[in-house]
Design an enzyme around this catalytic site. Structure first.
Site, PDB file in Angstrom:
ATOM      1  N   HIS A   1      12.120   3.127  -3.803  1.00 47.78           N
ATOM      2  CA  HIS A   1      11.641   3.745  -4.350  1.00 47.78           C
ATOM      3  C   HIS A   1      12.016   4.906  -5.650  1.00 47.78           C
ATOM      4  O   HIS A   1      13.616   5.049  -5.671  1.00 47.78           O
ATOM      5  CB  HIS A   1      10.172   4.192  -4.140  1.00 47.78           C
TER       6      HIS A   1
ATOM      7  N   MET B   1      17.996   2.485   4.031  1.00 47.93           N
ATOM      8  CA  MET B   1      17.519   1.151   4.935  1.00 47.93           C
ATOM      9  C   MET B   1      16.479   0.614   3.300  1.00 47.93           C
ATOM     10  O   MET B   1      15.826  -0.298   4.434  1.00 47.93           O
ATOM     11  CB  MET B   1      16.918   1.815   5.225  1.00 47.93           C
TER      12      MET B   1
ATOM     13  N   GLN C   1      15.498  15.037   9.518  1.00 50.49           N
ATOM     14  CA  GLN C   1      16.673  14.492   9.355  1.00 50.49           C
ATOM     15  C   GLN C   1      17.840  15.297   9.084  1.00 50.49           C
ATOM     16  O   GLN C   1      19.123  15.444   9.786  1.00 50.49           O
ATOM     17  CB  GLN C   1      16.065  13.010   8.804  1.00 50.49           C
TER      18      GLN C   1
ATOM     19  N   HIS D   1      14.548   7.058  -3.769  1.00 52.17           N
ATOM     20  CA  HIS D   1      16.191   7.166  -3.074  1.00 52.17           C
ATOM     21  C   HIS D   1      16.674   6.860  -4.832  1.00 52.17           C
ATOM     22  O   HIS D   1      17.206   7.082  -4.761  1.00 52.17           O
ATOM     23  CB  HIS D   1      15.948   5.904  -2.792  1.00 52.17           C
TER      24      HIS D   1
ATOM     25  N   LYS E   1      14.703  15.571   1.226  1.00 53.58           N
ATOM     26  CA  LYS E   1      14.351  17.115   1.890  1.00 53.58           C
ATOM     27  C   LYS E   1      13.183  15.864   2.753  1.00 53.58           C
ATOM     28  O   LYS E   1      12.451  16.954   3.387  1.00 53.58           O
ATOM     29  CB  LYS E   1      13.975  17.748   0.913  1.00 53.58           C
TER      30      LYS E   1
ATOM     31  N   GLN F   1      17.467   2.756  15.572  1.00 53.42           N
ATOM     32  CA  GLN F   1      16.929   4.306  15.188  1.00 53.42           C
ATOM     33  C   GLN F   1      14.501   3.659  15.928  1.00 53.42           C
ATOM     34  O   GLN F   1      14.105   4.248  15.052  1.00 53.42           O
ATOM     35  CB  GLN F   1      17.194   4.687  13.774  1.00 53.42           C
TER      36      GLN F   1
HETATM   37  O1  PAF Z   1      16.269   7.830   6.078  1.00 51.68           O
HETATM   38  C1  PAF Z   1      17.028   6.867   6.766  1.00 51.68           C
HETATM   39  O2  PAF Z   1      16.456   5.627   4.489  1.00 51.68           O
HETATM   40  C2  PAF Z   1      17.835   6.779   7.074  1.00 51.68           C
HETATM   41  O3  PAF Z   1      16.942   6.885   8.255  1.00 51.68           O
HETATM   42  C3  PAF Z   1      19.615   6.850   7.499  1.00 51.68           C
HETATM   43  C4  PAF Z   1      20.006   7.723   6.754  1.00 51.68           C
HETATM   44  C5  PAF Z   1      19.794   5.115   5.844  1.00 51.68           C
HETATM   45  C6  PAF Z   1      19.874   6.015   8.237  1.00 51.68           C
HETATM   46  O4  PAF Z   1      19.024   5.002   8.864  1.00 51.68           O
END
Ligand code: PAF
Length: 285
Positions: free
Chosen positions: A30, A26, A149, A33, A144, A57
């Protein structure tokens, strides 16, 4: 790096992309990612990242509007890392009509994060499934830090027979232990100093389990009290079995190696989540 905003551009670009490794995000990227991108590079000929702040979400009282959007900086970071394709669709591209079809996630989605954030995993699974259909990756990398998720997405991939390998990535932490997260940017200086307590507290619980304790409810309560005493508003501290995040047997029949300690709590107006393995690396997520 190519920046694509439509499904048709993406389709055309990836038609001869070889093995595709995908990292959905999203944005507000940082180091955590960026680590996912590096792992993706090991698994694919073409690395695709997406940036899309997924309204589905977020609950009605959550931070969709103020969620940090830092597209220019994100784009530069991805370019520097050698990501091949950045897919950055508009909301209109992702949801041209109201998204009335949704993925119904398993009962686990109503627990932990889902208990505090109703509908969260419906929204996550729905957008992830759409992104998977658009990108058609061979591999997708998930961190993790968002352990629930990761489990739920992995289960969706299995149950819907999606030909995608989900690769888990270890949580990246600041030197003081705080898990890197986009929402850390909301923390004041004082809160930022306090924030690593969540990780320290979860690690303390893990150490107690490793030391032979299996009075899980007491450990969870002690961790909650420690955080509350220091000004946190705790959503949950939960000791769970690593495979399906089920509640462990109260008599301690589950091997401690297989347990995970998860937590979520508000520090001021910022909600932080984290989790630790009782024995690091003991799980194949
Ligand atoms: O983890 C996230 O940043 C979000 O939940 C994702 C997997 C990109 C879905 O919008």
């Amino acid at each position: 790096m190519e920046i694509l905003t439509t499904a048709s551009e993406l389709h055309e670009r990836l038609a001869h992309g070889g093995r595709i490794a995908f990292v959905p995000t999203m944005g507000n990227l940082h180091n955590g990612h960026l680590q996912l991108m590096r792992i993706a590079r090991e698994h694919g000929d073409t690395v695709v990242a997406s940036i899309f702040v997924n309204r589905l979400q977020f609950g009605p009282n959550e931070d969709f509007d103020r969620y940090p959007r830092t597209f220019e900086a994100d784009r530069e970071a991805l370019k520097r890392l050698g990501v091949d394709v950045l897919f950055a669709p508009t909301e209109q591209e992702m949801y041209p009509t109201p998204q009335v079809y949704r993925v119904v996630p398993p009962p686990l989605a109503e627990e932990l994060e889902g208990a505090s954030r109703p509908g969260f995993f419906h929204g996550v699974c729905t957008v992830v499934l759409k992104l998977f259909n658009l990108v058609q990756p061979d591999v997708a990398v998930f961190g993790k830090k968002d352990r629930q998720q990761l489990k739920i997405v992995r289960g969706m991939v299995q149950q819907f027979n999606l030909p995608i390998r989900i690769v888990p990535a270890e949580t990246v932490r600041a030197e003081d232990g705080l898990a890197l997260a986009s929402r850390n940017s909301y923390l004041s200086l004082v809160e930022r100093q306090e924030a690593p307590r969540l990780y320290r507290t979860l690690s303390w619980v893990a150490d107690q389990i490793l030391g032979g304790r299996h009075d899980y409810a007491n450990l969870e309560a002690a961790a909650r009290a420690e955080l509350a005493k220091n000004g946190w508003k705790v959503d949950y501290i939960a000791i769970r079995h690593g495979l399906a995040l089920r509640i462990p047997h109260p008599e301690g029949y589950d091997h401690p190696n297989l347990l995970i300690v998860l937590g979520a709590a508000m520090l001021g107006t910022t909600r932080l989540i984290d989790n630790v393995d009782v024995v690091q690396g003991a799980h194949d997520d």
